[in-house]
Motif scaffolding. Structure first.
Motif, PDB file in Angstrom:
ATOM      1  N   HIS A  83       1.020  -1.192  -0.530  1.00  0.00           N
ATOM      2  CA  HIS A  83       0.380  -0.234  -0.162  1.00  0.00           C
ATOM      3  C   HIS A  83       0.908   1.297   0.327  1.00  0.00           C
ATOM      4  O   HIS A  83       2.252   1.119   0.249  1.00  0.00           O
ATOM      5  CB  HIS A  83      -0.898   0.014   1.515  1.00  0.00           C
ATOM      6  N   TYR A  84      -0.040   2.648  -0.491  1.00  0.00           N
ATOM      7  CA  TYR A  84       1.124   3.585  -0.707  1.00  0.00           C
ATOM      8  C   TYR A  84       0.754   4.848   1.025  1.00  0.00           C
ATOM      9  O   TYR A  84       1.143   5.187   1.001  1.00  0.00           O
ATOM     10  CB  TYR A  84       0.502   4.290  -1.999  1.00  0.00           C
ATOM     11  N   THR A  85      -0.212   3.555   1.620  1.00  0.00           N
ATOM     12  CA  THR A  85      -0.031   4.213   3.323  1.00  0.00           C
ATOM     13  C   THR A  85       0.434   3.361   4.127  1.00  0.00           C
ATOM     14  O   THR A  85       1.294   2.718   3.893  1.00  0.00           O
ATOM     15  CB  THR A  85      -1.070   4.362   3.850  1.00  0.00           C
ATOM     16  N   ASN A 133       0.497   3.068   7.618  1.00  0.00           N
ATOM     17  CA  ASN A 133       0.151   1.859   8.175  1.00  0.00           C
ATOM     18  C   ASN A 133      -0.334   0.871   7.897  1.00  0.00           C
ATOM     19  O   ASN A 133      -0.530  -0.458   8.184  1.00  0.00           O
ATOM     20  CB  ASN A 133      -1.198   2.835   8.970  1.00  0.00           C
ATOM     21  N   ARG A 134      -1.246   0.909   6.564  1.00  0.00           N
ATOM     22  CA  ARG A 134      -1.312  -0.772   5.844  1.00  0.00           C
ATOM     23  C   ARG A 134       0.118  -1.764   5.352  1.00  0.00           C
ATOM     24  O   ARG A 134       0.284  -2.860   5.314  1.00  0.00           O
ATOM     25  CB  ARG A 134      -1.788  -0.253   4.713  1.00  0.00           C
ATOM     26  N   ARG A 159       1.345  -2.838   8.916  1.00  0.00           N
ATOM     27  CA  ARG A 159       0.731  -4.150   9.365  1.00  0.00           C
ATOM     28  C   ARG A 159       1.086  -5.469   8.896  1.00  0.00           C
ATOM     29  O   ARG A 159       0.897  -6.331   9.534  1.00  0.00           O
ATOM     30  CB  ARG A 159      -0.666  -3.725   9.266  1.00  0.00           C
ATOM     31  N   LEU A 216      -5.720   0.804  -9.364  1.00  0.00           N
ATOM     32  CA  LEU A 216      -4.863   1.041  -8.367  1.00  0.00           C
ATOM     33  C   LEU A 216      -3.708   1.626  -8.657  1.00  0.00           C
ATOM     34  O   LEU A 216      -2.911   2.509  -7.900  1.00  0.00           O
ATOM     35  CB  LEU A 216      -4.816  -0.119  -7.744  1.00  0.00           C
ATOM     36  N   MET A 228      -9.026 -10.036   1.655  1.00  0.00           N
ATOM     37  CA  MET A 228      -9.940  -9.551   0.741  1.00  0.00           C
ATOM     38  C   MET A 228      -9.657  -9.706  -0.931  1.00  0.00           C
ATOM     39  O   MET A 228      -8.278  -9.785  -0.961  1.00  0.00           O
ATOM     40  CB  MET A 228     -10.948  -8.224   0.439  1.00  0.00           C
ATOM     41  N   ASP A 258      -3.782   5.187  -8.292  1.00  0.00           N
ATOM     42  CA  ASP A 258      -3.457   5.584  -7.753  1.00  0.00           C
ATOM     43  C   ASP A 258      -2.172   5.769  -6.864  1.00  0.00           C
ATOM     44  O   ASP A 258      -2.077   6.874  -6.060  1.00  0.00           O
ATOM     45  CB  ASP A 258      -4.481   4.548  -5.714  1.00  0.00           C
ATOM     46  N   PRO A 302      -8.166  -8.278  -4.477  1.00  0.00           N
ATOM     47  CA  PRO A 302      -8.120  -7.160  -4.873  1.00  0.00           C
ATOM     48  C   PRO A 302      -8.890  -6.225  -6.316  1.00  0.00           C
ATOM     49  O   PRO A 302      -9.277  -7.082  -6.916  1.00  0.00           O
ATOM     50  CB  PRO A 302      -6.570  -7.360  -5.638  1.00  0.00           C
TER      51      PRO A 302
END
Lengths: 345, 110
Positions: free
Chosen positions: A160-162, A164-165, A168, A217, A209, A220, A211
């Motif tokens: 992910h580009y964040t 926290n995701r 984790r 994506l 889940m 993004d 993709p």
């Protein structure tokens, strides 16, 4: 997040047999019953064009979803002798691409020599680099220059580009160190237009889940990584998590296993089934055994031919073999499909 | 029946056609068309669906569109902003009736 592999924990799911029992104990529709009506059972190769070599299970990370159960405590590493057999086979057969994976492939002490020898054979080389190995230790700091010198395609997970995701799933601080590594790769020309140095990122869902569409994506990722960090890359490979090993453990422990399997089965796509990567790939383990894919390798389901080791390599027999399937194969046929090169439909 | 809402019923939604196939099929055809990419992207439509799910307080819809928005690449922040939009509209819908209350009050008081 545990810093130990399932194997080091003595976890039940470290056993390939236990995983297969779990995958088959529910009365989900059998994968082969989905292939029967579309004429794909038995599943046969198209043309073998990718030699995916798992050079070892040792890794500097312990990601929550890792299907290899890799980590710092895994000592299984391919020897130079086994690499020499690989080189001999590659020199004799028209296999265009060598896909190096692990663990962290760069932690194999013969990694650089192996890459140079494969390149001498004129093969295209992909390195599945976890990014953080680049800044893990001073001895790896020059990897971007090494990759560029040999024009190695880099495929790197960034789920992910964040922060926290990503953290984790891959561990605390991994996002920040991955960004640093991507900037180092950009600095030598990777991901930049006109350099020919391919830097592809890999997205896989950070949870239970499926993709979404790759193109959405990718847009993004392009925007977020460039706007926030000035990072450029070529393509985004969207991959579905396969329900084996540590991801299977996560699904069961979080109470998502049945729903996830149902989602995969409901999303079975015949077009994706036609394009599964095991039809053009051979997967080689650290100890020289041959498998239909990296997932079958981790479940220790060797190819269905008379010889299953590189020493008995028979291209003709492998090109006509029956690919071994089981319930985990639903991961590659759901929705828009999934392969090491992203979605297939 | 131990509870009115059962999570597994969400997967049975398609069985609604069992008692009236024609109307059920028409509904699902319409539903499918509504959520196709159009002037709005499928992701925008999914976020609207998530917000509406909260406004109408449908647990099935919240379940479905939480997964759907995340699968489509939305972040936790985007999901929560959508829920706040629903909350704002629901709250605003109550509060704006305060105008009616105020006018009635002014009318009946000296």
């Amino acid at each position: 997040m545990s810093m130990k592999s399932l194997k080091a924990q003595g976890h039940e799911l470290a056993s390939e047999t236990a995983q297969l029992v779990k995958l088959n104990e529910h009365d989900f529709v059998k994968f082969k019953d989905k292939l029967d009506p579309i004429g794909l059972n038995p599943l046969k190769p198209t043309k073998i064009d990718i030699f995916q070599i798992n050079v070892g299970k040792m890794c500097n990370q312990v990601c929550k979803h890792c299907h290899v159960d890799a980590g710092p405590d895994r000592k299984e590493i391919m020897t130079r002798e086994t690499m020499e057999i690989c080189l001999d086979i590659l020199s004799k057969h028209d296999i265009g691409t060598v896909d190096l994976t692990g663990g962290a492939p760069e932690m194999n002490p013969h990694f650089r020599w192996f890459v140079e020898e494969i390149k001498k054979l004129g093969k295209h080389v992909i390195d599945r680099c976890n990014l953080t190995i680049i800044n893990a230790n001073k001895k790896y700091h020059d990897l971007p220059e090494f990759f560029a010198k040999h024009n190695i395609e880099i495929a790197s997970s960034l789920p992910h580009y964040t922060p926290n995701r990503t953290d984790r799933q891959r561990g605390d601080g991994v996002f920040e160190r991955s960004i640093d590594a991507l900037q180092r790769l950009n600095a030598v020309g990777y991901g930049k237009e006109g350099t020919g140095l391919l830097l592809n990122l890999v997205y896989n869902p950070t949870g239970a889940m499926l993709p979404g569409p790759q193109e959405v994506l990718k847009a993004d990722y392009k925007k977020q990584l460039f706007d926030k960090f000035g990072i450029e890359f070529n393509d985004l490979f969207v991959i579905t998590n396969i329900p084996i090993s540590r991801y299977l453990d996560y699904l069961i422990a979080s109470g998502n296993y049945e729903d996830y399997m149902t989602s995969l089965i409901d999303a079975f796509n015949p077009e994706a089934a036609k394009g599964v990567m095991c039809r053009n790939t051979l997967s080689i383990s650290w100890d020289g055994y041959i498998y239909d894919c990296d997932f079958n390798q981790m479940l220790d389901m060797k190819v269905k031919t008379n010889g299953t080791h590189l020493k008995d390599f028979d291209f003709e027999a492998l090109s006509n073999r029956e690919i071994i399937i089981d319930q985990h194969c639903y991961g590659c046929t759901a929705g828009l499909g999934s392969s090491c090169g992203g979605q297939t439909v | 029946m131990s509870t009115y809402y059962k999570p597994e019923d969400l997967k049975k939604f398609g069985n609604i056609t069992e008692f009236d196939k024609e109307l059920g099929d028409k509904f699902f055809d319409y539903y499918g068309e509504v959520f196709k990419e159009g002037a709005l992207t499928t992701r925008e439509k999914s976020l609207i669906a998530l917000a509406v799910s909260h406004a109408v307080q449908c647990p099935y819809c919240i379940d479905a569109y939480t997964s759907d928005t995340i699968e489509k690449g939305c972040t936790e922040e985007q999901l929560m902003e959508a829920v706040h939009v629903a909350a704002a509209i629901r709250g605003g819908a109550s509060l704006v009736h305060g105008v009616q209350m105020m006018e009635k009050t002014k009318k009946i008081l000296m």
